[in-house]
Design a protein around this motif. Structure first.
Motif, PDB file in Angstrom:
ATOM      1  N   MET A   1       0.834  -1.206   0.000  1.00 19.23           N
ATOM      2  CA  MET A   1       0.000   0.000   0.000  1.00 19.23           C
ATOM      3  C   MET A   1       0.870   1.258   0.000  1.00 19.23           C
ATOM      4  SD  MET A   1      -3.026   1.315   0.041  1.00 19.23           S
ATOM      5  CE  MET A   1      -3.893   2.820   0.516  1.00 19.23           C
TER       6      MET A   1
ATOM      7  N   SER B   1       0.871   4.075  -2.984  1.00 14.11           N
ATOM      8  CA  SER B   1       0.468   5.411  -2.535  1.00 14.11           C
ATOM      9  C   SER B   1       1.462   6.471  -2.967  1.00 14.11           C
ATOM     10  CB  SER B   1       0.301   5.435  -1.009  1.00 14.11           C
ATOM     11  OG  SER B   1      -0.791   4.634  -0.605  1.00 14.11           O
TER      12      SER B   1
ATOM     13  N   GLU C   1      -0.341  -4.040  -5.143  1.00 13.08           N
ATOM     14  CA  GLU C   1      -1.748  -3.877  -4.773  1.00 13.08           C
ATOM     15  C   GLU C   1      -2.305  -5.118  -4.090  1.00 13.08           C
ATOM     16  OE1 GLU C   1      -4.250  -1.497  -7.682  1.00 13.08           O
ATOM     17  OE2 GLU C   1      -5.300  -3.414  -7.708  1.00 13.08           O
TER      18      GLU C   1
ATOM     19  N   TRP D   1      -6.535   0.342   2.246  1.00  6.70           N
ATOM     20  CA  TRP D   1      -6.167  -0.509   1.115  1.00  6.70           C
ATOM     21  C   TRP D   1      -7.404  -1.009   0.377  1.00  6.70           C
ATOM     22  CZ3 TRP D   1      -7.160  -5.949   0.805  1.00  6.70           C
ATOM     23  CH2 TRP D   1      -6.732  -6.506  -0.407  1.00  6.70           C
TER      24      TRP D   1
END
Length: 436
Positions: A96, A100, A118, A189
């Motif tokens: 994550m 990000s 992911e 997430w």
């Protein structure tokens, strides 16, 4: 480099085969068997340790004023579960973190393989449950600060230093923080994962824009929780010791481990015929990430060590004394293996441009980092939880097998739930023609 006239198909569905599932089940079964054998060996040889308290170190923690609870063979079992849960928590949440900061930077190159990072946080619920369960079942055996006598001024075990930290280190607040960490990480997430799947179906930039905002919010959350969770999960084991750099240190360790897992997965999928749009430039960038953050981890490691060594304060140097000469020196080899695998190996292996474009060399570097940072967390956690009773045996290898196979199973299952290529990602065209 893929040319504009030879763009590979963007329709790739990952198949989690029955053969792969069978191998993972065999791995989990072998892990359970090894843990059972290790537990039996420890239990059968633990009788001499059950009747007396073991000092926290050989000459080390006497200065702490109060010893830990009596050693039980089960302490090593719980400590191994804790160690692996913390290690794989980091490997999971970094997925994550990676997507990000790539969203925030509006990076295009990583969209070619973003389904891999992911998928990593899908394992967070399992490590969260393991951590909370171990704390409830064995918190008093692993964490010195949970002893109520330390806060009782009339008790001979009263510890003014630990008593001064009770506003932060108390069971209700501690458990609340753990639930908050996993709740926030997993919830955010799930949201960004849902945006990604909706983007596949509907296209456009609506979900991409939402992902940028959510990714930015996660970075703010993780900027705080990565440090506080490091204090809770690892530093609170050695309650008297402290380091103002430990949050960065743990984040660096988690981050490079996650990068190594992402790289290893990308290369493995490439070898199996997947991710055709990923080219040598993508692999070189992943190699540069591993190279750079291995050096960053080493920088933080050295800065923390050098400052403590230079100051020569007893409450800080005890941490390194235990690992150099305490407990009969059993942690000295893992201490230096940690440095060798996490700095020397990736630094030398990934130094050249061509090495970062060669599958076998990337895999070698990734495995060095993955194994090396397991030793990193081993050296951080085991001396404070099991002391002189640490070691490597069937229990350790079995626990690694269980967690690693469970992690691979969860990630593989997650990869089957979406197209391997996010074909409606607005930056995908840039990723396809990525060239450095």
């Amino acid at each position: 480099m893929a040319s504009a006239h030879a763009i590979p198909s963007l329709d790739e569905e990952f198949e989690f085969t029955a053969d792969s599932k069978r191998r993972l089940m065999i791995g989990i079964g072998a892990g359970v068997a090894l843990v059972a054998i290790g537990a039996y060996l420890l239990a059968s040889g633990a009788g001499s340790h059950e009747t007396h308290a073991v000092a926290h170190s050989a000459g080390g923690h006497e200065a702490h004023g109060a010893g830990h609870h009596a050693y039980k063979w089960t302490n090593r079992l719980w400590a191994n579960i804790w160690l692996n849960a913390i290690y794989f928590t980091g490997a999971s949440v970094i997925g994550m973190f990676f997507i990000s900061y790539n969203y925030l930077a509006q990076a295009g190159w990583s969209s070619a393989f973003k389904r891999i990072p992911e998928a990593l946080p899908a394992f967070l619920p399992f490590t969260g449950i393991a951590i909370i369960a171990v704390f409830f079942l064995a918190g008093h055996d692993l964490f010195h600060w949970t002893n109520p006598a330390l806060y009782d001024t009339s008790s001979p075990e009263f510890d003014p230093i630990i008593n001064g930290k009770k506003g932060f280190l108390n069971t209700p607040f501690y458990l609340g923080r753990i639930v908050a960490y996993f709740g926030l990480w997993y919830f955010m997430w799930r949201m960004i994962r849902n945006y990604s799947l909706q983007e596949d179906l509907q296209g456009g930039t609506e979900y991409y824009d939402k992902s940028i905002k959510l990714g930015t919010a996660f970075l703010l959350v993780f900027g705080v929780t990565s440090s506080t969770s490091a204090w809770d999960f690892v530093m609170s084991i050695d309650t008297h010791w402290f380091s103002t750099m430990f949050g960065w240190y743990t984040l660096a360790s988690w981050h490079v481990t996650g990068l190594a897992i992402i790289t290893l997965t990308v290369v493995t999928l490439k070898e199996q015929g997947y991710l055709k749009i990923v080219n040598d430039s993508h692999l070189q960038d992943l190699g540069k990430f591993m190279f750079a953050f291995s050096i960053f981890w080493t920088y933080v490691w050295f800065a923390q060590f050098m400052l403590i060594y230079y100051a020569n304060l007893p409450e800080e140097t005890i941490y390194y004394r235990e690992r150099f000469s305490g407990f009969g020196g059993i942690y000295k080899a893992p201490f230096f293996i940690n440095l060798f695998l996490n700095f020397v190996c990736p630094f030398l292996i990934l130094m050249t441009r061509d090495s970062k474009r060669t599958y076998i060399i990337l895999k070698l570097a990734a495995w060095c980092i993955i194994i090396g940072h397991y030793f990193d967390f081993y050296v951080n956690i085991m001396p404070g939880t099991v002391g002189e009773h640490g070691g490597f045996g069937p229990l350790e290898f079995g626990m690694i097998l269980i967690f690693a196979c469970g992690f691979i199973w969860t990630v593989s299952s997650q990869l089957t739930k979406a197209n391997l290529i996010p074909k409606n990602h607005p930056m995908l065209e840039e990723a396809i023609h990525h060239d450095i």
